[in-house]
Design a protein around this motif. Sequence first.
Motif, PDB file in Angstrom:
ATOM      1  N   UNK A  25      21.860   9.741  -3.761  1.00  0.00           N
ATOM      2  CA  UNK A  25      21.471   9.874  -5.240  1.00  0.00           C
ATOM      3  C   UNK A  25      19.999   9.772  -5.260  1.00  0.00           C
ATOM      4  N   UNK A  26      19.197  10.742  -6.000  1.00  0.00           N
ATOM      5  CA  UNK A  26      17.822  10.609  -5.799  1.00  0.00           C
ATOM      6  C   UNK A  26      17.413  10.532  -7.283  1.00  0.00           C
ATOM      7  N   UNK A  27      16.360   9.941  -7.621  1.00  0.00           N
ATOM      8  CA  UNK A  27      15.693   9.761  -8.918  1.00  0.00           C
ATOM      9  C   UNK A  27      14.476  10.037  -8.774  1.00  0.00           C
ATOM     10  N   UNK A  28      14.072  11.570  -9.317  1.00  0.00           N
ATOM     11  CA  UNK A  28      12.840  12.010  -9.101  1.00  0.00           C
ATOM     12  C   UNK A  28      11.866  11.721 -10.437  1.00  0.00           C
ATOM     13  N   UNK A  29      12.541  10.751 -11.223  1.00  0.00           N
ATOM     14  CA  UNK A  29      11.590  10.715 -12.353  1.00  0.00           C
ATOM     15  C   UNK A  29      10.224  10.067 -12.037  1.00  0.00           C
ATOM     16  N   UNK A  30       9.172  10.606 -12.766  1.00  0.00           N
ATOM     17  CA  UNK A  30       7.952  10.085 -12.495  1.00  0.00           C
ATOM     18  C   UNK A  30       7.610   9.181 -13.163  1.00  0.00           C
ATOM     19  N   UNK A  31       7.075   8.334 -12.700  1.00  0.00           N
ATOM     20  CA  UNK A  31       6.557   6.887 -13.367  1.00  0.00           C
ATOM     21  C   UNK A  31       4.985   6.621 -12.980  1.00  0.00           C
ATOM     22  N   UNK A  32       4.436   6.219 -14.235  1.00  0.00           N
ATOM     23  CA  UNK A  32       2.739   5.941 -13.880  1.00  0.00           C
ATOM     24  C   UNK A  32       2.872   4.661 -12.932  1.00  0.00           C
ATOM     25  N   UNK A  33       1.752   4.465 -11.988  1.00  0.00           N
ATOM     26  CA  UNK A  33       1.730   3.283 -11.222  1.00  0.00           C
ATOM     27  C   UNK A  33       1.223   2.298 -12.072  1.00  0.00           C
ATOM     28  N   UNK A  34       1.609   1.165 -11.757  1.00  0.00           N
ATOM     29  CA  UNK A  34       1.061   0.122 -12.429  1.00  0.00           C
ATOM     30  C   UNK A  34      -0.384  -0.271 -12.137  1.00  0.00           C
ATOM     31  N   UNK A  35      -1.054  -0.879 -13.003  1.00  0.00           N
ATOM     32  CA  UNK A  35      -2.494  -1.210 -12.885  1.00  0.00           C
ATOM     33  C   UNK A  35      -2.792  -1.819 -11.610  1.00  0.00           C
ATOM     34  N   UNK A  36      -1.843  -2.839 -11.112  1.00  0.00           N
ATOM     35  CA  UNK A  36      -1.904  -3.708  -9.907  1.00  0.00           C
ATOM     36  C   UNK A  36      -1.932  -2.694  -8.665  1.00  0.00           C
ATOM     37  N   UNK A  37      -1.065  -1.704  -8.738  1.00  0.00           N
ATOM     38  CA  UNK A  37      -0.937  -0.752  -7.670  1.00  0.00           C
ATOM     39  C   UNK A  37      -1.938   0.339  -7.365  1.00  0.00           C
ATOM     40  N   UNK A  38      -2.854   0.451  -8.402  1.00  0.00           N
ATOM     41  CA  UNK A  38      -3.782   1.395  -8.460  1.00  0.00           C
ATOM     42  C   UNK A  38      -4.739   1.315  -7.343  1.00  0.00           C
ATOM     43  N   UNK A  39      -5.022   1.871  -6.418  1.00  0.00           N
ATOM     44  CA  UNK A  39      -6.047   1.710  -5.390  1.00  0.00           C
ATOM     45  C   UNK A  39      -7.197   2.458  -5.760  1.00  0.00           C
ATOM     46  N   UNK A  40      -8.337   1.431  -5.920  1.00  0.00           N
ATOM     47  CA  UNK A  40      -9.712   1.939  -6.059  1.00  0.00           C
ATOM     48  C   UNK A  40     -10.223   2.485  -4.872  1.00  0.00           C
ATOM     49  N   UNK A  41     -11.032   3.569  -5.052  1.00  0.00           N
ATOM     50  CA  UNK A  41     -11.570   4.392  -4.019  1.00  0.00           C
ATOM     51  C   UNK A  41     -12.765   3.461  -3.444  1.00  0.00           C
ATOM     52  N   UNK A  42     -13.068   3.588  -2.152  1.00  0.00           N
ATOM     53  CA  UNK A  42     -14.286   2.789  -1.626  1.00  0.00           C
ATOM     54  C   UNK A  42     -15.178   3.908  -1.122  1.00  0.00           C
ATOM     55  N   UNK A  43     -16.316   4.009  -1.731  1.00  0.00           N
ATOM     56  CA  UNK A  43     -17.163   5.269  -1.027  1.00  0.00           C
ATOM     57  C   UNK A  43     -17.593   4.936   0.355  1.00  0.00           C
ATOM     58  N   UNK A  44     -17.890   3.721   0.477  1.00  0.00           N
ATOM     59  CA  UNK A  44     -18.285   3.336   1.916  1.00  0.00           C
ATOM     60  C   UNK A  44     -17.120   3.836   3.027  1.00  0.00           C
ATOM     61  N   UNK A  45     -15.960   3.496   2.691  1.00  0.00           N
ATOM     62  CA  UNK A  45     -14.886   3.923   3.479  1.00  0.00           C
ATOM     63  C   UNK A  45     -14.741   5.386   3.601  1.00  0.00           C
ATOM     64  N   UNK A  46     -14.774   6.112   2.490  1.00  0.00           N
ATOM     65  CA  UNK A  46     -14.826   7.644   2.299  1.00  0.00           C
ATOM     66  C   UNK A  46     -16.031   8.041   3.448  1.00  0.00           C
ATOM     67  N   UNK A  47     -17.031   7.718   3.160  1.00  0.00           N
ATOM     68  CA  UNK A  47     -18.280   8.041   4.055  1.00  0.00           C
ATOM     69  C   UNK A  47     -17.978   7.949   5.434  1.00  0.00           C
ATOM     70  N   UNK A  48     -17.583   6.748   5.847  1.00  0.00           N
ATOM     71  CA  UNK A  48     -17.218   6.294   7.307  1.00  0.00           C
ATOM     72  C   UNK A  48     -16.159   7.642   7.938  1.00  0.00           C
ATOM     73  N   UNK A  49     -15.126   7.643   7.082  1.00  0.00           N
ATOM     74  CA  UNK A  49     -14.009   8.694   7.291  1.00  0.00           C
ATOM     75  C   UNK A  49     -14.827  10.184   7.614  1.00  0.00           C
ATOM     76  N   UNK A  50     -15.473  10.671   6.626  1.00  0.00           N
ATOM     77  CA  UNK A  50     -16.224  11.807   6.714  1.00  0.00           C
ATOM     78  C   UNK A  50     -17.139  11.915   8.116  1.00  0.00           C
ATOM     79  N   UNK A  51     -17.776  10.980   8.393  1.00  0.00           N
ATOM     80  CA  UNK A  51     -18.656  10.696   9.709  1.00  0.00           C
ATOM     81  C   UNK A  51     -17.622  10.842  10.837  1.00  0.00           C
TER      82      UNK A  51
END
Length: 81
Positions: free
Chosen positions: A27-53
Motif C-alpha cells: 500500500x502506498x500513501x502518496x499524500x503530500x504533507x508539508x515538512x514540519x519546521x523542525x525537519x526543514x533544512x536551512x541552506x548553508x551558503x558556505x557548504x554550497x560554495x565548497x560543493x561548487x568548487x
Amino acid sequence: MQTEVPAKAIVDYLKSVDDIADNIQWQYDLTYEDPSPAKVKVSDPAMEQRQVIASTFLLSLLVGVPLFIAYRRSKRPVFGG
C-alpha cells in the motif's frame, strides 16, 4: 498437511489468513504533507560554495587529464616508420 480446518480452530485459522493477506499486500500513501519546521533544512551558503568548487575541480580533472594525455601522445616522436 490437513485439507480441512476443524470447527473449533476456525477463528485461529481466519486470523492467520488475515495476517498473511496483510503481509503480502502493498500500500502506498502518496499524500503530500508539508515538512514540519523542525525537519526543514536551512541552506548553508558556505557548504554550497565548497560543493561548487569541488565539482569544478573534479570536472576539470575529468576533462583536463585526458586532454593532457592526448597532447603528450601527439608530441612523441614516431619511431620505426
